[in-house]
Design an enzyme around this catalytic site. Sequence first.
Site, short mmCIF file in Angstrom:
data_model
loop_
_atom_site.label_atom_id
_atom_site.label_comp_id
_atom_site.label_asym_id
_atom_site.label_seq_id
_atom_site.Cartn_x
_atom_site.Cartn_y
_atom_site.Cartn_z
N THR A 7 0.83 -1.21 0.00
CA THR A 7 0.00 0.00 0.00
C THR A 7 0.86 1.25 0.00
OG1 THR A 7 -1.72 1.23 1.19
CG2 THR A 7 -0.20 -0.03 2.54
N ASN A 9 -0.60 3.90 1.30
CA ASN A 9 -1.37 4.68 2.27
C ASN A 9 -0.82 4.46 3.68
OD1 ASN A 9 -3.38 5.43 4.16
ND2 ASN A 9 -4.93 5.39 2.54
N LYS A 12 -3.28 3.32 6.53
CA LYS A 12 -3.58 1.88 6.61
C LYS A 12 -2.47 1.14 7.36
CE LYS A 12 -6.11 1.49 2.18
NZ LYS A 12 -6.10 0.83 0.85
N GLU A 35 -4.70 -1.50 -10.59
CA GLU A 35 -6.02 -1.42 -9.94
C GLU A 35 -7.05 -1.62 -11.03
OE1 GLU A 35 -7.57 0.68 -6.88
OE2 GLU A 35 -5.73 0.87 -5.71
N ASP A 66 -8.34 -3.15 -0.08
CA ASP A 66 -9.12 -2.23 -0.90
C ASP A 66 -10.36 -1.84 -0.11
OD1 ASP A 66 -8.99 -0.82 -3.40
OD2 ASP A 66 -10.85 -1.83 -3.93
N ASP A 143 -12.38 9.89 7.22
CA ASP A 143 -12.64 9.73 8.65
C ASP A 143 -13.36 10.91 9.31
OD1 ASP A 143 -11.74 7.15 8.87
OD2 ASP A 143 -9.77 7.68 9.68
N LYS A 161 -10.43 3.21 16.85
CA LYS A 161 -10.93 3.01 15.49
C LYS A 161 -10.83 1.54 15.10
CE LYS A 161 -10.26 4.21 10.64
NZ LYS A 161 -9.49 4.89 9.60
N ARG A 167 -11.73 -1.91 8.73
CA ARG A 167 -10.39 -2.50 8.58
C ARG A 167 -10.04 -3.38 9.78
NH1 ARG A 167 -8.31 1.63 7.18
NH2 ARG A 167 -8.52 1.13 4.98
O1 LIG Z 1 -10.32 3.77 7.17
C1 LIG Z 1 -10.57 4.68 6.37
N1 LIG Z 1 -11.14 5.83 6.78
C2 LIG Z 1 -11.40 6.85 5.93
N2 LIG Z 1 -11.09 6.82 4.63
C3 LIG Z 1 -10.53 5.67 4.18
C4 LIG Z 1 -10.26 4.57 5.01
N3 LIG Z 1 -9.70 3.60 4.28
C5 LIG Z 1 -9.63 4.06 3.05
N4 LIG Z 1 -10.12 5.31 2.98
C6 LIG Z 1 -10.20 6.17 1.81
C7 LIG Z 1 -8.85 6.45 1.21
C8 LIG Z 1 -9.13 6.45 -0.25
O2 LIG Z 1 -9.68 7.68 -0.65
C9 LIG Z 1 -10.22 5.40 -0.36
C10 LIG Z 1 -9.72 3.99 -0.45
O3 LIG Z 1 -8.95 3.77 -1.53
P1 LIG Z 1 -7.97 2.52 -1.63
O4 LIG Z 1 -7.75 2.27 -3.07
O5 LIG Z 1 -8.43 1.39 -0.78
O6 LIG Z 1 -6.65 3.04 -0.92
P2 LIG Z 1 -5.53 4.09 -1.28
O7 LIG Z 1 -5.59 4.43 -2.73
O8 LIG Z 1 -5.61 5.21 -0.31
O9 LIG Z 1 -4.20 3.29 -0.96
P3 LIG Z 1 -3.63 1.91 -1.58
O10 LIG Z 1 -4.52 1.51 -2.74
O11 LIG Z 1 -2.24 2.21 -1.99
O12 LIG Z 1 -3.68 0.90 -0.45
O13 LIG Z 1 -10.95 5.47 0.84
#
Ligand SMILES: O=c1nc[nH]c2c1ncn2[C@H]1C[C@H](O)[C@@H](COP(=O)(O)OP(=O)(O)OP(=O)(O)O)O1
Length: 183
Positions: A7, A9, A12, A35, A66, A143, A161, A167
């Site tokens: 990831t 992020n 996460k 993706e 995801d 969040d 959380k 998650r």
């Molecule tokens: O616990 C969370 N609380 C609030 N918002 C969150 C959470 N978890 C994901 N999010 C947001 C981030 C992104 O705008 C979308 C998920 O997108 P998602 O493709 O899964 O992740 P990402 O692009 O941020 O990172 P990556 O793909 O590298 O793991 O929802």
Amino acid sequence: MTIRFVTGNDGKVREAREYFEGIDTIEQIDYDYTEIQSDSLEEIARHGARETFEAREGDDPVIVDDTGLFVDALGGFPGPYSAYVEDTVGIERFWRLAREEENRRARFRTVLAYADADGTETFTGSVAGTLVAPRGDGGFGYDPLFEYNGQTLSEMSTEEKNAISHRGRAFGEFAEWYASNED
Ligand SMILES: O=c1nc[nH]c2c1ncn2[C@H]1C[C@H](O)[C@@H](COP(=O)(O)OP(=O)(O)OP(=O)(O)O)O1
């Protein structure tokens, strides 16, 4: 064991480290897996984990997360497109759209995909809550907009959380399965 979390992020990763503290080590891996365009978080995560596992040298298992925010009154939008919506319009403008709705119920869903030499497994977690005007400065992403039991996810500690979140629940499913599959 060491869990390799694919990831970009950091939020996460922070949650995974808190959840698995004292049990497993979380190593963040940057790998730009494809993706795939899909309305299924399962397919996106499964495909990403498989591709990453196969591209890497060695047999280290990997996990991909995801996640999407699904708003009832908006037919589940932004769902699998949550990252795109956050990156393009941002959460403040997304809130302006959601606040027009009388029904502000929403749900976060996470699919965690684990890939190793034996195959790919997925684990799911979700949490239902209410969209509110942004509050709090913890967490990440959507969040500040998501209220659960009177607090937004941004007003909670990482531990709080994890105890109730999409998650955290997916981590729980994975941890249970993993413990029962260890040799
Ligand atoms: O616990 C969370 N609380 C609030 N918002 C969150 C959470 N978890 C994901 N999010 C947001 C981030 C992104 O705008 C979308 C998920 O997108 P998602 O493709 O899964 O992740 P990402 O692009 O941020 O990172 P990556 O793909 O590298 O793991 O929802």
